[in-house]
Design a protein around this motif. Structure first.
Motif, mmCIF file in Angstrom:
data_model
loop_
_atom_site.group_PDB
_atom_site.id
_atom_site.type_symbol
_atom_site.label_atom_id
_atom_site.label_comp_id
_atom_site.label_asym_id
_atom_site.label_seq_id
_atom_site.Cartn_x
_atom_site.Cartn_y
_atom_site.Cartn_z
ATOM 1 N N VAL A 39 0.850 -1.199 0.000
ATOM 2 C CA VAL A 39 0.000 0.000 0.000
ATOM 3 C C VAL A 39 0.872 1.230 0.000
ATOM 4 O O VAL A 39 1.907 1.284 0.679
ATOM 5 C CB VAL A 39 -0.938 0.017 1.228
ATOM 6 N N ILE A 40 0.481 2.211 -0.800
ATOM 7 C CA ILE A 40 1.138 3.519 -0.813
ATOM 8 C C ILE A 40 0.041 4.570 -0.632
ATOM 9 O O ILE A 40 -0.932 4.597 -1.393
ATOM 10 C CB ILE A 40 1.896 3.780 -2.124
ATOM 11 N N LEU A 41 0.237 5.413 0.392
ATOM 12 C CA LEU A 41 -0.704 6.486 0.699
ATOM 13 C C LEU A 41 0.008 7.812 0.503
ATOM 14 O O LEU A 41 0.967 8.112 1.223
ATOM 15 C CB LEU A 41 -1.211 6.341 2.142
ATOM 16 N N ILE A 42 -0.425 8.574 -0.499
ATOM 17 C CA ILE A 42 0.277 9.822 -0.822
ATOM 18 C C ILE A 42 -0.734 10.946 -0.989
ATOM 19 O O ILE A 42 -1.918 10.716 -1.252
ATOM 20 C CB ILE A 42 1.092 9.673 -2.122
ATOM 21 N N GLN A 43 -0.230 12.164 -0.792
ATOM 22 C CA GLN A 43 -1.096 13.330 -0.927
ATOM 23 C C GLN A 43 -1.452 13.560 -2.386
ATOM 24 O O GLN A 43 -0.662 13.275 -3.295
ATOM 25 C CB GLN A 43 -0.398 14.578 -0.363
ATOM 26 N N GLN A 44 -2.660 14.094 -2.581
ATOM 27 C CA GLN A 44 -3.103 14.377 -3.938
ATOM 28 C C GLN A 44 -2.231 15.463 -4.556
ATOM 29 O O GLN A 44 -1.867 16.434 -3.903
ATOM 30 C CB GLN A 44 -4.568 14.823 -3.926
ATOM 31 N N ASN A 45 -1.880 15.267 -5.797
ATOM 32 C CA ASN A 45 -1.074 16.220 -6.573
ATOM 33 C C ASN A 45 0.350 16.352 -6.079
ATOM 34 O O ASN A 45 1.062 17.288 -6.479
ATOM 35 C CB ASN A 45 -1.718 17.609 -6.595
ATOM 36 N N SER A 46 0.842 15.424 -5.240
ATOM 37 C CA SER A 46 2.242 15.478 -4.829
ATOM 38 C C SER A 46 3.109 14.973 -5.977
ATOM 39 O O SER A 46 2.689 14.113 -6.753
ATOM 40 C CB SER A 46 2.468 14.648 -3.573
ATOM 41 N N PRO A 47 4.342 15.479 -6.104
ATOM 42 C CA PRO A 47 5.205 15.064 -7.227
ATOM 43 C C PRO A 47 5.725 13.637 -7.048
ATOM 44 O O PRO A 47 5.739 13.096 -5.940
ATOM 45 C CB PRO A 47 6.341 16.082 -7.186
ATOM 46 N N GLN A 48 6.167 13.071 -8.176
ATOM 47 C CA GLN A 48 6.801 11.763 -8.138
ATOM 48 C C GLN A 48 8.150 11.887 -7.430
ATOM 49 O O GLN A 48 8.766 12.953 -7.380
ATOM 50 C CB GLN A 48 7.023 11.223 -9.553
ATOM 51 N N GLY A 49 8.635 10.764 -6.943
ATOM 52 C CA GLY A 49 9.948 10.748 -6.322
ATOM 53 C C GLY A 49 9.860 10.282 -4.897
ATOM 54 O O GLY A 49 9.190 9.311 -4.569
ATOM 55 N N LEU B 202 8.910 10.051 -0.931
ATOM 56 C CA LEU B 202 7.701 10.260 -0.151
ATOM 57 C C LEU B 202 7.864 11.492 0.735
ATOM 58 O O LEU B 202 8.931 11.762 1.316
ATOM 59 C CB LEU B 202 7.422 9.038 0.725
ATOM 60 N N LEU B 203 6.789 12.249 0.835
ATOM 61 C CA LEU B 203 6.768 13.389 1.753
ATOM 62 C C LEU B 203 6.578 12.894 3.186
ATOM 63 O O LEU B 203 6.283 11.719 3.428
ATOM 64 C CB LEU B 203 5.638 14.342 1.358
ATOM 65 N N LYS B 204 6.733 13.809 4.120
ATOM 66 C CA LYS B 204 6.611 13.428 5.529
ATOM 67 C C LYS B 204 5.203 12.989 5.878
ATOM 68 O O LYS B 204 5.003 12.233 6.831
ATOM 69 C CB LYS B 204 7.031 14.596 6.420
ATOM 70 N N THR B 205 4.267 13.471 5.096
ATOM 71 C CA THR B 205 2.873 13.110 5.359
ATOM 72 C C THR B 205 2.408 11.948 4.494
ATOM 73 O O THR B 205 1.209 11.685 4.387
ATOM 74 C CB THR B 205 1.963 14.327 5.109
#
Length: 535
Positions: A112-122, A124-127
């Motif tokens: 599972v990958i949970l990422i913020q909407q519209n975040s760039p590829q590359g 993972l952000l802290k959130t």
């Protein structure tokens, strides 16, 4: 060594190609194998596509259902956590993602990958969170675009890429293939997130590969089995046909007692019975014709010999009458002349019949002498010049300057030339005759060419048959028996030679007598080619 091996392989290929051309069994088996291979390949391809699509569709349906359920669970779980841990949403994200982690150790199952909407590829952000250090780059850009633009689940195929080389995923398989399901999840107090479920489908691909290899092995085994079955069946069918062909060859070679076996299937036995009935009929007819031929030959020989004595007496009486013809009345005098001429004719016919009987009995012998062939030809021509002049015909001779020394039987050679020349005179329609003499180091030839009525193509193969005449009515008026050319050909064969003929209606005919210089040698060349005369 390599060249010799290559030549041996080429010879074997040529042998196989020739066998394919000539063997019915090989052609049938090869055709069946080719057609079976095409049919089985098409069937295997359809089955493989159907199985592959079935496995993928089943996995997709299961993954979509599980992903939708997980999204509902995540929203519900995060909503519950948000009322308890509103000040620590990062901890809430960790708890949500950790719920998917325990059953995914070892790189199998679902990531599972949970990422913020519209975040760039590359990175993972802290959130943003993922299970088992799965990289955000595992998500194709086109899938993210579709997820952002749609409110329903989207799917694509890719690979599970680890963020670190020491990831447990790497120890199992390097970037395993995955079915990726993506959707949007609304997290209270946090916002809209994109959630992606990466289902490892290596097992499904292994299943597809197993099906592919099974179809390949099964198809090859089936083709081999079909080839063996067809070969066995064809051999059962071809064997009696081949046996019939071999027996037919033996029958043609004179082994009239050979018969086919009538054992086996009803159809094969019927073929054998029919073939044997045909062979029996042929044997009876051949034996009957042989007996008839022997009786005919014996009759001709006996009659010819028995007629010799009375013919000699008649000849003596006719000579006496002919010498005394001046003392008779004109009518009786003329009758004595006709009597002598008809006795001469009858004597010639009897001589020809006796010669034929000698050929049939195999008692003919050559009396060879070393002579100049040109002298022999000239002597034969000079003897027939009076007859040619009676027909207003000149005989033109073309010959080499050097002598042509050969060992021949002059009597038989003279008979050959006389028969050819008389034939040309009788059918030359009062046109001149050309005689050509030629020789090489190995062969000698003489050609007699007339420009009379000629011969049809259908008659060229019959001119040497016994008693055959192109124009029976005309031959009877001239006293021909149809044996002259046949005897000439037999005399030619005794010298190791042959008489060849060309003719065309309205253009005349040409007979070429060719024989080897040395006795016992085969005829290797033609000083006067048979094709040359057609021009």
């Amino acid at each position: 060594m390599a060249l010799a091996t290559a030549l041996e392989i080429l010879c074997k290929v040529d042998d196989l190609t020739e066998m394919k051309r000539t063997s019915l069994a090989v052609r049938v088996v090869a055709s069946t194998v080719v057609l079976s291979t095409i049919a089985i390949s098409i069937l295997a391809f359809v089955i493989l596509i159907s199985v592959q699509n079935g496995i993928k569709d089943s996995k997709l349906d299961s993954a979509l259902s599980e992903s939708q359920s997980s999204i509902y669970q995540t929203e519900s779980q995060f909503s519950f956590l948000s009322t308890q841990l509103r000040g620590s949403y990062k901890l809430a994200l960790d708890n949500v993602v950790n719920n998917f982690t325990p059953n995914n150790q070892g790189g199998s199952g679902r990531e599972v990958i949970l990422i913020q909407q519209n975040s760039p590829q590359g990175t993972l952000l802290k959130t943003e969170r993922s299970t088992n250090l799965v990289s955000k780059n595992s998500i194709p850009s086109e899938l993210r675009d579709r997820v952002r633009a749609s409110s329903t689940l989207q799917h694509s195929y890719g690979n599970i890429i680890s963020r670190e080389n020491i990831s447990p995923l790497v120890s199992v398989v390097n970037s395993p293939r995955a079915l990726i399901i993506g959707g949007k999840v609304s997290l209270p107090t946090v916002g809209i997130y994109e959630i992606y479920f990466l289902f490892n489908i290596e097992n499904e691909y292994e299943t597809i590969a197993l099906v592919r290899s099974t179809l390949l092995v099964g198809g090859l085994s089936l083709i081999l089995l079909i080839a063996i079955i067809v070969l066995v069946v064809v051999r059962q069918v071809v064997r009696p046909v081949r046996s019939a062909a071999q027996i037919a060859e033996k029958l043609a070679a004179g082994q009239l007692e050979e018969r086919m076996s009538t054992d086996g299937a009803e159809e094969i036995a019927s073929l054998g019975n029919s073939f044997n009935d045909m062979a029996n009929v042929l044997q009876e007819q051949i034996l009957r014709l042989e007996n008839l031929s022997r009786v005919q030959q014996r009759f001709v020989a006996d009659v010819s010999h028995e007629l010799r004595t009375p013919l000699t007496t008649m000849r003596m009486a006719a000579d006496v009458l002919y010498r005394a013809r001046d003392n008779f009345e004109p009518t009786i005098s003329r009758s004595s002349e006709l009597l002598l001429s008809q006795i001469d004719r009858f004597e010639n016919m009897l001589s020809e019949l006796l010669e034929v009987s000698r050929f049939d009995a195999g008692v003919v012998r050559l009396e060879p002498e070393l002579l100049d062939f040109k002298v022999v030809v000239r002597r034969s021509i000079e003897a027939l010049v009076p007859i040619a002049h009676d027909h207003q015909i000149d005989i033109n001779v073309t010959e080499p300057e050097q002598p042509i020394s050969v060992v021949i039987d002059p009597r038989r050679i003279d008979r050959i030339l006389r028969n050819l020349l008389i034939n040309a005179i009788e059918h030359g329609e009062n046109k001149d005759i050309d005689v050509l003499i030629s020789a090489t180091d190995q062969s000698v030839a003489v050609s007699v060419r007339d420009f009379g009525v000629g011969l049809r193509k259908s008659e060229l193969n019959r001119v040497f048959d016994r008693f055959w005449r192109a124009d029976p009515a005309r031959a009877r008026s001239k006293g021909g028996t149809g044996l002259g050319l046949s005897i000439a050909q037999e005399d030619a064969h005794l010298h190791g030679g042959v008489i060849e003929v060309w003719g065309e209606i309205g253009k005349g005919a040409q007979f070429i007598f060719t024989f080897p210089r040395e006795r016992g040698q085969s005829l290797r060349d033609r000083p006067i080619p048979i094709l040359h005369i057609a021009g």
